[in-house]
Write a protein that holds these residues in place. Structure first.
Motif, short mmCIF file in Angstrom:
data_model
loop_
_atom_site.label_atom_id
_atom_site.label_comp_id
_atom_site.label_asym_id
_atom_site.label_seq_id
_atom_site.Cartn_x
_atom_site.Cartn_y
_atom_site.Cartn_z
N MET A 1 43.25 37.48 40.93
CA MET A 1 43.49 36.05 40.67
C MET A 1 43.51 35.25 41.96
O MET A 1 42.91 34.17 42.06
CB MET A 1 44.82 35.89 39.91
CG MET A 1 44.77 36.34 38.47
SD MET A 1 46.26 35.93 37.55
CE MET A 1 47.41 37.15 38.20
N LEU A 2 44.20 35.78 42.97
CA LEU A 2 44.28 35.09 44.26
C LEU A 2 42.90 35.00 44.90
O LEU A 2 42.53 33.96 45.47
CB LEU A 2 45.25 35.85 45.18
CG LEU A 2 45.63 35.15 46.49
CD1 LEU A 2 46.35 33.84 46.22
CD2 LEU A 2 46.52 36.07 47.34
N GLY A 3 42.09 36.08 44.78
CA GLY A 3 40.75 36.07 45.34
C GLY A 3 39.87 35.01 44.72
O GLY A 3 39.13 34.30 45.42
N ILE A 4 39.95 34.86 43.40
CA ILE A 4 39.14 33.85 42.71
C ILE A 4 39.58 32.45 43.11
O ILE A 4 38.76 31.57 43.39
CB ILE A 4 39.23 34.05 41.18
CG1 ILE A 4 38.49 35.33 40.78
CG2 ILE A 4 38.65 32.85 40.43
CD1 ILE A 4 38.65 35.71 39.32
N VAL A 5 40.90 32.22 43.15
CA VAL A 5 41.42 30.89 43.52
C VAL A 5 41.00 30.52 44.94
O VAL A 5 40.51 29.41 45.20
CB VAL A 5 42.95 30.86 43.37
CG1 VAL A 5 43.53 29.58 43.98
CG2 VAL A 5 43.35 30.95 41.90
N LEU A 6 41.20 31.46 45.88
CA LEU A 6 40.85 31.17 47.28
C LEU A 6 39.34 30.99 47.45
O LEU A 6 38.90 30.16 48.26
CB LEU A 6 41.35 32.30 48.18
CG LEU A 6 42.87 32.40 48.36
CD1 LEU A 6 43.23 33.61 49.21
CD2 LEU A 6 43.43 31.13 49.00
N SER A 7 38.54 31.75 46.70
CA SER A 7 37.08 31.61 46.79
C SER A 7 36.65 30.23 46.33
O SER A 7 35.83 29.56 46.99
CB SER A 7 36.40 32.69 45.94
OG SER A 7 36.67 33.97 46.43
N PHE A 8 37.19 29.75 45.20
CA PHE A 8 36.85 28.41 44.72
C PHE A 8 37.34 27.33 45.69
O PHE A 8 36.62 26.37 45.99
CB PHE A 8 37.44 28.17 43.33
CG PHE A 8 36.57 28.66 42.21
CD1 PHE A 8 35.28 28.16 42.04
CD2 PHE A 8 37.03 29.61 41.32
CE1 PHE A 8 34.46 28.60 41.01
CE2 PHE A 8 36.22 30.07 40.29
CZ PHE A 8 34.94 29.56 40.13
N ALA A 9 38.58 27.52 46.19
CA ALA A 9 39.14 26.53 47.13
C ALA A 9 38.29 26.45 48.39
O ALA A 9 37.96 25.33 48.86
CB ALA A 9 40.58 26.90 47.48
N GLY A 10 37.88 27.60 48.94
CA GLY A 10 37.04 27.61 50.12
C GLY A 10 35.68 26.99 49.86
O GLY A 10 35.14 26.26 50.70
N ALA A 11 35.11 27.26 48.68
CA ALA A 11 33.80 26.70 48.34
C ALA A 11 33.86 25.18 48.25
O ALA A 11 32.98 24.48 48.79
CB ALA A 11 33.32 27.30 47.03
N PHE A 12 34.88 24.65 47.59
CA PHE A 12 34.99 23.18 47.46
C PHE A 12 35.29 22.52 48.80
O PHE A 12 34.78 21.43 49.10
CB PHE A 12 36.06 22.82 46.42
CG PHE A 12 35.60 23.02 45.00
CD1 PHE A 12 34.50 22.33 44.51
CD2 PHE A 12 36.25 23.92 44.17
CE1 PHE A 12 34.07 22.52 43.19
CE2 PHE A 12 35.82 24.13 42.87
CZ PHE A 12 34.72 23.43 42.37
#
Length: 540
Positions: A6-17
């Motif tokens: 869950m943390l990996g998905i959240v951080l990946s989206f946050a970094g992408a945006f």
């Protein structure tokens, strides 16, 4: 879904945006392109994490039938990435070697300019090829010698994929003209920041795997790897503190200036050689040479002395790159002194590696992989004799700024780092993919083609470098310089052609290796065991 997923998905989206936001306001098109690359990587990471979640079992066992359930996925990826980046880096090296002999080859195209391709070559062969070899072998060796699965499930993948994202950002940046112009540390502030995050994850994965080990003893190869990881982190932080112009600009300014910047740069530069290209690859030597020879390390006590002496002395040798400069004379002498002292631990390690073959020398006739590993150790000994010799001030007055230095670097880079990497890959790729190596004859061809290439390369550079130094110091009876600078450049041309020919042969050897691996992985024939032993020769 685990907290890590869950943390990996959240951080990946946050970094992408965040990357998309920076790209929308970027000062330059090149910087915007890099932010788009980061954004694609972020969205891709989120997708891959979710896909993995849907496919994985509910619980990933640490052991199966009482045997460790090793995680070879990241090892496989890094091994194949090393082969790809190696060929790419060798090819760029050949191109710039030809440009030095035939300058019009760049055709006036900015991204084919020697000044942009040269750091692309050095970063590709050192950090892309060498770095992936080190990550792959270290993650393999720490599991095998600890008898434990890698710590974490996503973290090892973050290390290998994040590191290769850094390689893509750095390499494309050079071609687009983004650089902070520091030797072996050219990537700008945002790439450095990303590498710092990846490197901390690498250290934590390695330490956590050692922490959960089932084997009470920490094998000496892991000590060398740990020294490499920690020291490179320290060097990276010390040499790269920079103040960005803006969050939306790729440009930054290094905190250090003048002779302090030079001192930090060559403290970093020499120890990148000492810990990235020496300590890390000595870890490979201490695992794969005994493993392939089926003999124990000649002297485990000597390996411990080798370790502590090397890591203490190497860190002080950097000032020998700054002889006859504004650096205080005492600092130059300190660097020279420690460089000469380095002869002892370096040759202790070489002797330990070679003597490990006691009772198994006959295997060099039948096993070209072992031959490649042993010759790499011989090149290590030669390079670590030549380096201290060149650090002596009176020798350095002739050798510095000449092609002799280039010959020295490549005897170590091609002979030591290249061959020990090839030997490790020839061992490890069949082991982790559970395949039988397609052809030992092709390994033999690779060995001899590459060896001839190395000899052509380094001898050409030795002769041209000494000739350069002597021509630059030649005076007429009236006290004037005997040769103009352009005359010394003209005298180098035949040696540059020979150097390019040697580099071409080395590249050809790497292509033979890649074909061998392709046929190995395409073959349905399994090895029968994760680490099949080499077949005994009839005489044995």
């Amino acid at each position: 879904m685990t907290i890590g997923e869950m943390l990996g998905i959240v951080l990946s989206f946050a970094g992408a945006f965040l990357a998309l936001f920076i790209a929308s306001k970027a000062y330059t098109a090149a910087y915007a392109f890099h932010m788009f690359v980061f954004a694609i990587a972020g969205f891709g990471s989120a997708f891959l994490i979710f896909k993995r979640y849907t496919l994985r079992p509910a619980v990933i066992p640490q052991e199966i039938d009482g045997r460790p359930n090793y995680n070879y996925g990241p090892v496989k990826f890094s091994s194949l990435a090393a082969v790809f980046w190696g060929i790419a880096g060798f090819l760029v090296g050949l191109i710039i070697a030809l440009e030095l002999a035939y300058p019009d080859l760049s055709m006036g195209v900015s991204w084919l300019n020697f000044g942009r391709l040269r750091p692309l070559h050095t970063s590709a062969v050192i950090f892309a090829f060498g770095g992936n070899v080190l990550i792959a072998t270290s993650l393999y060796v720490v599991q095998r010698t600890s008898r434990a699965r890698l710590a974490g499930e996503l973290a090892p993948w973050f290390v290998v994929l994040g590191y290769n994202l850094f390689i893509v950002i750095a390499g494309t940046g050079y071609l687009l003209g983004i650089t902070q112009s520091k030797e072996y540390a050219e990537p700008e502030w945002y790439a450095d920041l990303w590498l710092t995050i990846v490197w901390v994850a690498y250290l934590l994965v390695f330490l956590a795997t050692l922490w959960k080990r089932k084997e009470p003893h920490i094998y000496v190869a892991n000590w060398f790897t740990l020294a490499f990881i920690i020291t490179i982190a320290m060097l990276h932080l010390g040499n790269n503190p920079a103040i960005p112009v803006s969050l939306f600009s790729p440009k930054s300014y290094i905190v250090w200036s003048g002779v302090q910047d030079a001192m930090f740069q060559w403290w970093y530069g020499h120890n990148a050689v000492g810990f990235f290209l020496t300590a890390g690859f000595l870890a490979i030597m201490y695992y794969f040479v005994p493993k392939r020879a089926e003999r124990p390390v000649y002297s485990y006590r000597l390996s411990i002395i080798h370790f502590w002496a090397l890591i203490f002395m190497y860190i002080w040798a950097g000032p020998h790159h700054l002889h006859y400069t504004a650096l205080p004379d005492w600092a130059q002498t300190l660097g020279m002194t420690f460089s000469i002292m380095l002869w002892m631990p370096s040759w202790g390690g070489m002797i330990n590696g070679l003597m490990t073959l006691s009772g198994a020398w006959d295997k060099l006739r039948t096993d070209p992989v072992l031959r490649m590993l042993v010759v790499s150790v011989a090149f290590y000994g030669m390079s670590t004799f030549e380096g201290p010799l060149m650090s002596i001030k009176v020798v350095n007055s002739l050798s510095h700024y000449t092609d002799w230095t280039i010959g020295h670097v490549h005897s170590g880079a091609l002979g030591w780092v290249g061959f020990v990497s090839f030997g490790a890959l020839y061992c490890m790729i069949p082991w982790v993919f559970n395949r039988k190596l397609y052809s030992l004859k092709l390994v033999n061809w690779h060995f001899w083609v590459a060896t001839i290439g190395i000899v052509l390369y380094i001898t050409a550079m030795w002769v041209s470098g000494i000739l350069q130094g002597l021509m630059w110091r030649a005076y007429t009876s009236n006290g004037f310089l005997e040769y103009s600078f352009i005359e010394t450049v003209e005298a180098m041309h035949p040696f540059y052609v020979i150097r390019a020919a040697g580099g071409g042969l080395f590249l050809l050897g790497a292509l033979i290796m890649a074909f061998n691996f392709y046929k190995t992985l395409a073959s349905p024939e399994e090895a029968g065991a994760p680490e099949a032993k080499p077949a005994l020769a009839p005489a044995e």
